[in-house]
Design an enzyme around this catalytic site. Structure first.
Site, mmCIF file in Angstrom:
data_model
loop_
_atom_site.group_PDB
_atom_site.id
_atom_site.type_symbol
_atom_site.label_atom_id
_atom_site.label_comp_id
_atom_site.label_asym_id
_atom_site.label_seq_id
_atom_site.Cartn_x
_atom_site.Cartn_y
_atom_site.Cartn_z
ATOM 1 C CG HIS A 66 42.784 40.210 40.867
ATOM 2 N ND1 HIS A 66 42.864 40.432 39.505
ATOM 3 C CD2 HIS A 66 43.414 41.261 41.448
ATOM 4 C CE1 HIS A 66 43.525 41.559 39.269
ATOM 5 N NE2 HIS A 66 43.883 42.080 40.433
ATOM 6 C CG HIS A 94 41.423 45.798 41.818
ATOM 7 N ND1 HIS A 94 41.991 46.799 41.074
ATOM 8 C CD2 HIS A 94 42.302 44.764 41.737
ATOM 9 C CE1 HIS A 94 43.131 46.386 40.550
ATOM 10 N NE2 HIS A 94 43.345 45.157 40.949
ATOM 11 C CD GLU A 133 48.117 48.064 40.914
ATOM 12 O OE1 GLU A 133 48.401 49.167 41.426
ATOM 13 O OE2 GLU A 133 47.036 47.834 40.349
ATOM 14 C CD GLU A 140 42.098 29.784 60.186
ATOM 15 O OE1 GLU A 140 41.394 29.231 59.337
ATOM 16 O OE2 GLU A 140 43.326 29.668 60.218
ATOM 17 C CG HIS A 155 47.296 43.206 43.967
ATOM 18 N ND1 HIS A 155 46.094 43.480 44.574
ATOM 19 C CD2 HIS A 155 47.088 43.393 42.636
ATOM 20 C CE1 HIS A 155 45.204 43.817 43.654
ATOM 21 N NE2 HIS A 155 45.771 43.773 42.466
#
Ligand code: 13P
Ligand code: ZN
Length: 275
Positions: free
Chosen positions: A142, A211, A116, A170, A140
């Site tokens: 998952h 994803h 990525e 919040e 990134h």
């Protein structure tokens, strides 16, 4: 300075560990990058090497020419980063055209930076400009609850933002700009990087349908905390939806407006629509 003693490397490794402990990084899932400050590069320079070949990064980031990044390796497991950092993370330099990178440290047992990398670097380029250079971390992960929601909510920024805001008081304070959503796309390439970085012009959070999620922030605490807050909110929403009766009460648009005044944040009216 020994690279592994540098505070930014320690912070990076700790964040990988924290993410793994949250169950956000099955196998090699997820990746992390940090845009290294000039003085930090200077402090570890004797441990860097510039003998590796330049490689095309698969996109173009002229706004990052000459910058150095600490990045997780492709196919490497977050759970192994703290045990063997040199084999699982690396430092890369971006060339003067912004189209190539080279490995300057790490991945000593072979490998390359995360698949990525185009998304990370395009997000860094957008955020460097949008934040006047303050944002340095792109993350990134998952997280399961957020991913689950991408199967049942419309894939619209306004829906995800509003639903996540409603789940915890919040939230509008932590991500007042809202969150963006990218529909399902093939990961690992330029196309998804372009779509994600387009959202990053407006948001600090970009959700990838079915994803995972990208977050951007100034430092490790803020960026990890952002992912943590978004996923916690998603978890509450999953519980609420699972209980079957729907919401009997929630935070209203006017209550969000009142919150915005007291907490000195601007909440875009596009997310405070009447349902
Ligand atoms: P990498 O192992 O190449 O970082 O890929 C993991 C991932 O989450 C892809 O989206
Ligand atoms: Zn992923």
């Amino acid at each position: 300075m020994n690279i592994l003693e540098a505070p930014f490397v320690k912070g990076f490794i700790r964040m990988c560990d924290d993410g793994f402990n949250q169950n956000w990084h099955e196998r090699n899932g997820g990746n992390l990058s940090y845009r290294i400050r000039e003085d930090e590069v200077e402090s570890i320079k004797e441990e860097l090497a510039w003998d590796k070949p330049w490689q095309p990064m698969g996109t173009s980031v002229p706004g990052l020419k000459g910058e150095y990044f600490l990045v997780t390796g492709s196919g490497k497991y977050f759970r192994n980063v703290a045990l063997d950092p040199e084999a699982n993370i690396c430092i890369v330099e971006v060339d003067e055209t912004g189209e190539n990178y080279r490995l300057c440290w790490g991945l000593v047992k072979g490998g390359k930076p995360t698949s990525e990398l185009p998304s990370h670097l395009m997000n860094h380029e957008v955020k460097k400009t949008a934040s006047d250079g303050r944002h340095r971390v792109i993350y990134h992960a998952h997280p399961a609850n957020l991913i689950a929601l991408t199967f049942v909510l419309p894939l619209e920024d306004r829906v995800f933002t509003r639903e996540l805001w409603e789940m915890a008081t919040e939230c509008p304070v932590v991500f007042p700009d809202g969150v963006g959503v990218v529909g399902w796309m093939v990961p690992g390439g330029r196309e998804i990087a372009v779509a994600t970085s387009e959202l990053m012009k407006k948001y600090n959070v970009a959700i990838w349908a079915h994803h995972g999620c990208f977050c951007s922030g100034e430092d490790f605490d803020l960026t990890f905390g952002l992912m943590h807050t978004v996923e916690k909110s998603a978890e509450i929403l999953v519980k609420v939806l699972s209980m079957g009766s729907g919401k009997l009460q929630t935070i209203s648009p006017d209550e969000f407006r009142a919150l915005a005044v007291d907490f000195k944040v601007t909440l875009p009216e596009e997310f405070l629509y009447e349902k």
